[in-house]
Design an enzyme around this catalytic site. Structure first.
Site, PDB file in Angstrom:
ATOM      1  N   SER A   1       0.871  -1.178   0.000  1.00  0.00           N
ATOM      2  CA  SER A   1       0.000   0.000   0.000  1.00  0.00           C
ATOM      3  C   SER A   1       0.911   1.231   0.000  1.00  0.00           C
ATOM      4  CB  SER A   1      -0.863  -0.017   1.266  1.00  0.00           C
ATOM      5  OG  SER A   1      -0.002   0.162   2.385  1.00  0.00           O
TER       6      SER A   1
ATOM      7  N   ASP B   1      -0.592  -1.475  -4.151  1.00  0.00           N
ATOM      8  CA  ASP B   1      -1.960  -1.694  -3.667  1.00  0.00           C
ATOM      9  C   ASP B   1      -2.621  -0.367  -3.268  1.00  0.00           C
ATOM     10  OD1 ASP B   1      -4.102  -3.310  -2.672  1.00  0.00           O
ATOM     11  OD2 ASP B   1      -3.273  -3.196  -0.639  1.00  0.00           O
TER      12      ASP B   1
ATOM     13  N   GLU C   1     -10.887   0.571  -8.936  1.00  0.00           N
ATOM     14  CA  GLU C   1     -11.869   0.443  -7.842  1.00  0.00           C
ATOM     15  C   GLU C   1     -12.889   1.557  -7.979  1.00  0.00           C
ATOM     16  OE1 GLU C   1     -10.073  -0.651  -4.182  1.00  0.00           O
ATOM     17  OE2 GLU C   1     -11.736   0.093  -2.970  1.00  0.00           O
TER      18      GLU C   1
ATOM     19  N   HIS D   1     -12.404  -4.234   4.594  1.00  0.00           N
ATOM     20  CA  HIS D   1     -11.033  -4.305   5.110  1.00  0.00           C
ATOM     21  C   HIS D   1     -11.012  -4.568   6.617  1.00  0.00           C
ATOM     22  CE1 HIS D   1      -9.792  -1.730   1.498  1.00  0.00           C
ATOM     23  NE2 HIS D   1      -9.141  -2.861   1.380  1.00  0.00           N
TER      24      HIS D   1
ATOM     25  N   ASN E   1      -7.040 -10.468  -1.765  1.00  0.00           N
ATOM     26  CA  ASN E   1      -6.099  -9.628  -1.007  1.00  0.00           C
ATOM     27  C   ASN E   1      -6.185  -9.915   0.487  1.00  0.00           C
ATOM     28  OD1 ASN E   1      -6.636  -8.316  -3.592  1.00  0.00           O
ATOM     29  ND2 ASN E   1      -5.415  -6.641  -2.770  1.00  0.00           N
TER      30      ASN E   1
ATOM     31  N   THR F   1      -4.741  -8.025   7.083  1.00  0.00           N
ATOM     32  CA  THR F   1      -4.894  -8.052   8.550  1.00  0.00           C
ATOM     33  C   THR F   1      -4.457  -9.369   9.188  1.00  0.00           C
ATOM     34  OG1 THR F   1      -6.784  -6.576   8.250  1.00  0.00           O
ATOM     35  CG2 THR F   1      -6.518  -7.556  10.427  1.00  0.00           C
TER      36      THR F   1
HETATM   37  O1  G3H Z   1      -5.622  -4.620  -0.259  1.00  0.00           O
HETATM   38  C1  G3H Z   1      -5.623  -5.129   0.875  1.00  0.00           C
HETATM   39  C2  G3H Z   1      -6.702  -5.992   1.348  1.00  0.00           C
HETATM   40  O2  G3H Z   1      -7.901  -5.734   0.764  1.00  0.00           O
HETATM   41  C3  G3H Z   1      -6.649  -6.366   2.782  1.00  0.00           C
HETATM   42  O3  G3H Z   1      -7.854  -6.642   3.465  1.00  0.00           O
HETATM   43  O4  G3H Z   1      -7.014  -6.512   5.784  1.00  0.00           O
HETATM   44  O5  G3H Z   1      -9.215  -7.543   5.303  1.00  0.00           O
HETATM   45  O6  G3H Z   1      -7.121  -8.682   4.637  1.00  0.00           O
HETATM   46  P1  G3H Z   1      -7.814  -7.376   4.883  1.00  0.00           P
HETATM   47 CA    CA Z   2     -11.622  -8.358   5.866  1.00  0.00          CA
END
Ligand code: G3H
Ligand code: CA
Length: 287
Positions: free
Chosen positions: A47, A79, A132, A182, A233, A236
């Protein structure tokens, strides 16, 4: 094989490629070790915050070196880049396979304009572009609050709007929103697979990604892959594995200052999570 070839293969053979965010070196090692162990293609992604921490040149060198050393397909993605300038900077670096222009904070015309600009720059270098349209909520952290499903639903992708966005911008991957968010939450709504099927019907020639992969039950992710998702993706769950292992090791070794002496074990805790995801996504053995 290019990123496009990999996603085409995933589409044909019904699997998804994990796109794993890289916060630090232990997480990077965890991801590529898992991919090597599972003989799987993998995407590593940064990111703007993560890329800023490493520095663009450093992260590209790290990935290029790992490709040589590990001898597995490691795709590199920028990202959730919010600006054309950031995408331009990544495209200028040899080593990127994919850039994600996230213009979901812009009005649709501005989003299309920015995405189109990124597509022109990226395609000239053989790099694919993710776009997006609908803002994916949350943030890649552990959330204690409950999700308001009615509010979340308002951001779900609409197949017709998605078709217009994709046709006018020329993007290669569409970040679909259909119950994903997210971060992790105490409970979260089921993915709307019927809606995803409609989105795929409207965009038969566009790759679809599933952002917010952490916290979604494996069976639902697998249904989404069956319905057309080729990129999942995950951030977390890697952050949790890293942090928990670090806290545990520091607790067990209160007098240790040479932290790298247990960095390998921390990386392996991350690796275990990635190996499990690779199995769920069906990419094991596909390298
Ligand atoms: O681009 C990153 C993801 O969409 C991360 O999502 O933190 O729910 O795994 P997440
Ligand atoms: Ca999630």
């Amino acid at each position: 094989m290019t990123a496009r070839d990999w996603f085409e293969k995933a589409q044909k053979e019904n699997f998804a490629i994990g796109a794993f965010n890289v916060d630090n070196l232990e997480i990077f090692k965890g991801i590529i070790t898992a991919a090597k162990n599972k003989n799987s293609p993998v995407m590593v992604e940064f990111s703007p915050g993560e890329a800023g921490y490493f520095g663009l040149k450093n992260l590209v060198d790290m990935v290029v070196n790992a490709r040589e050393e590990y001898k597995i397909p490691i795709l590199l993605n920028l990202d959730h880049s919010k600006t054309v300038q950031d995408c331009r900077a990544a495209i200028a670096q040899p080593g990127f396979d994919d850039v994600h222009f996230d213009g979901s904070h812009l009005d649709v015309e501005e989003n299309i304009k920015g995405a189109k600009e990124v597509v022109a720059l990226a395609h000239a270098k053989g790099i694919i572009v993710e776009g997006e349209l609908d803002k994916l909520g949350g943030s890649s952290e552990v959330h204690d609050e409950e999700i308001d499903e009615a509010v979340l639903r308002q951001s779900y992708s609409d197949p017709k709007r998605a078709l217009r966005f994709v046709s006018e911008s020329g993007i290669d991957i569409f970040a679909a929103v259909f119950g994903n968010i997210h971060g992790t939450f105490p409970t979260q709504p089921d993915l709307d697979i019927a809606l995803l099927t409609q989105i795929k019907g409207a965009l038969p020639d566009t790759f679809l990604s599933l952002h917010g992969g952490s916290g979604i039950p494996a069976v639902q992710v697998q249904s989404a892959i069956k319905a057309g998702i080729v990129k999942v993706n995950i951030n977390t769950e890697l952050r949790i594995a890293y942090r928990d292992a670090l806290v545990e090791k520091l607790g067990e070794n209160p007098k240790e200052y040479k932290i790298y002496s247990f960095s390998e074990e921390i990386a392996m805790a991350v690796s275990a999570v990635v190996e499990n995801k690779i199995e769920v996504f069906g990419s094991s053995g596909k390298a």
